[in-house]
Write an enzyme that holds these catalytic residues in place. Structure first.
Site, PDB file in Angstrom:
ATOM      1  N   TYR A 142      10.939  -0.940  62.106  1.00 54.02           N
ATOM      2  CA  TYR A 142      11.296   0.240  61.309  1.00 54.02           C
ATOM      3  C   TYR A 142      10.058   0.891  60.697  1.00 54.02           C
ATOM      4  O   TYR A 142       9.911   2.117  60.739  1.00 54.02           O
ATOM      5  CB  TYR A 142      12.283  -0.163  60.213  1.00 54.02           C
ATOM      6  CG  TYR A 142      12.722   1.000  59.347  1.00 54.02           C
ATOM      7  CD1 TYR A 142      13.658   1.916  59.810  1.00 54.02           C
ATOM      8  CD2 TYR A 142      12.204   1.168  58.061  1.00 54.02           C
ATOM      9  CE1 TYR A 142      14.058   2.990  59.027  1.00 54.02           C
ATOM     10  CE2 TYR A 142      12.605   2.239  57.264  1.00 54.02           C
ATOM     11  CZ  TYR A 142      13.530   3.140  57.758  1.00 54.02           C
ATOM     12  OH  TYR A 142      13.917   4.196  56.977  1.00 54.02           O
ATOM     13  N   LYS A 146       8.647   4.789  61.376  1.00 58.74           N
ATOM     14  CA  LYS A 146       8.451   5.820  60.360  1.00 58.74           C
ATOM     15  C   LYS A 146       6.993   6.285  60.314  1.00 58.74           C
ATOM     16  O   LYS A 146       6.711   7.452  59.989  1.00 58.74           O
ATOM     17  CB  LYS A 146       8.911   5.311  58.998  1.00 58.74           C
ATOM     18  CG  LYS A 146      10.423   5.178  58.888  1.00 58.74           C
ATOM     19  CD  LYS A 146      11.133   6.504  59.163  1.00 58.74           C
ATOM     20  CE  LYS A 146      12.638   6.417  59.037  1.00 58.74           C
ATOM     21  NZ  LYS A 146      13.316   7.703  59.282  1.00 58.74           N
TER      22      LYS A 146
END
Length: 245
Positions: A142, A146
């Site tokens: 994750y 990002k």
């Protein structure tokens, strides 16, 4: 304030639904997005007030392209808010990075784009000098996604000087992804996106920023690395067959 047609991905719950509601209350025309038809019921109230909706799974390349085609068929949008995201799973890179890339490039260019980043991007990795992108992408988590998404937003802001493009950290708020014990203010979690989508003051019309609670912050230094930006763009072009214009 001029009224706009605004497209928000992942807008059947959480921050996406909340910002769509807030923008609609201001009088803007909203185009919502649901992953599949079973999610439409969650936004019946907004649809009854005139919002439009498009369905498609961002984990699927062809469905993502079909979303862009639908948006272009039904008329131009002034703003895209790339809100949709997942926290883990095989489709992580596809949903969090590839889909925003495709929708940005394939939808007729709006005047503003907003990418939902996260403070977790500071923990993201970049490929080692000799590491193949395929190997790197296969291990993306994750935080990495990002970091890549924020890098993508800055790359597009650099190339498309006629579009106001920014990345936003909405904070850690109580959503399906953030969890019920998230400590940050949910209302503040949508204010920056709403402001960047609609405001006409000079700050809101600046491009290439990383924002948290309507204040610019310094992002991870590698997101400003043009060589890294270009490598990411070339990889996205390669795997999607879609080239930036």
């Amino acid at each position: 304030m001029m009224m706009s047609r605004i497209f928000v991905t992942g807008s059947t719950d959480g921050l996406g639904k909340a910002v769509a509601q807030a923008l609609m209350q201001q009088g803007h025309d909203m185009v919502l997005h649901a992953r599949h038809h079973g999610r439409i019921e969650a936004v019946d109230a907004l649809l009854s007030q005139g919002a439009e909706i498009v369905t498609g799974d961002l984990a699927d390349l062809s469905q993502t392209k079909a979303i862009a085609e639908h948006i272009n068929r039904t008329g131009p949008v002034d703003v895209i808010i790339h809100n949709a995201g997942i926290i883990s799973g095989k489709a992580l890179f596809q949903v969090n990075v590839v889909a925003p890339w495709l929708l940005s490039v394939l939808i007729a260019r709006p005047s503003r784009m907003i990418f939902l980043s996260s403070s977790m991007h500071f923990d993201g990795r970049i490929p080692d000098t000799n590491e193949r992108w395929e190997k790197y992408i296969s291990t993306v988590d994750y935080s990495d996604s990002k970091l890549l998404l924020t890098t993508l937003s800055f790359a597009l802001a650099r190339i498309w000087e006629d579009v106001v493009i920014n990345a936003v950290d909405p904070g850690w708020v109580a959503t399906k992804m953030g969890g019920v014990n998230a400590p940050d203010d949910f209302t503040k979690g949508i204010e920056t996106q709403q402001w960047l989508a609609t405001a006409t003051d000079a700050c809101a019309l600046s491009s290439g920023g990383y924002w948290h609670y309507q204040k610019q912050r310094e992002p991870h230094k590698e997101t400003r690395n043009i060589a890294f930006q270009e490598a990411l763009l070339r990889y996205l072009e390669k795997i999607t067959g879609v080239k930036i214009q």
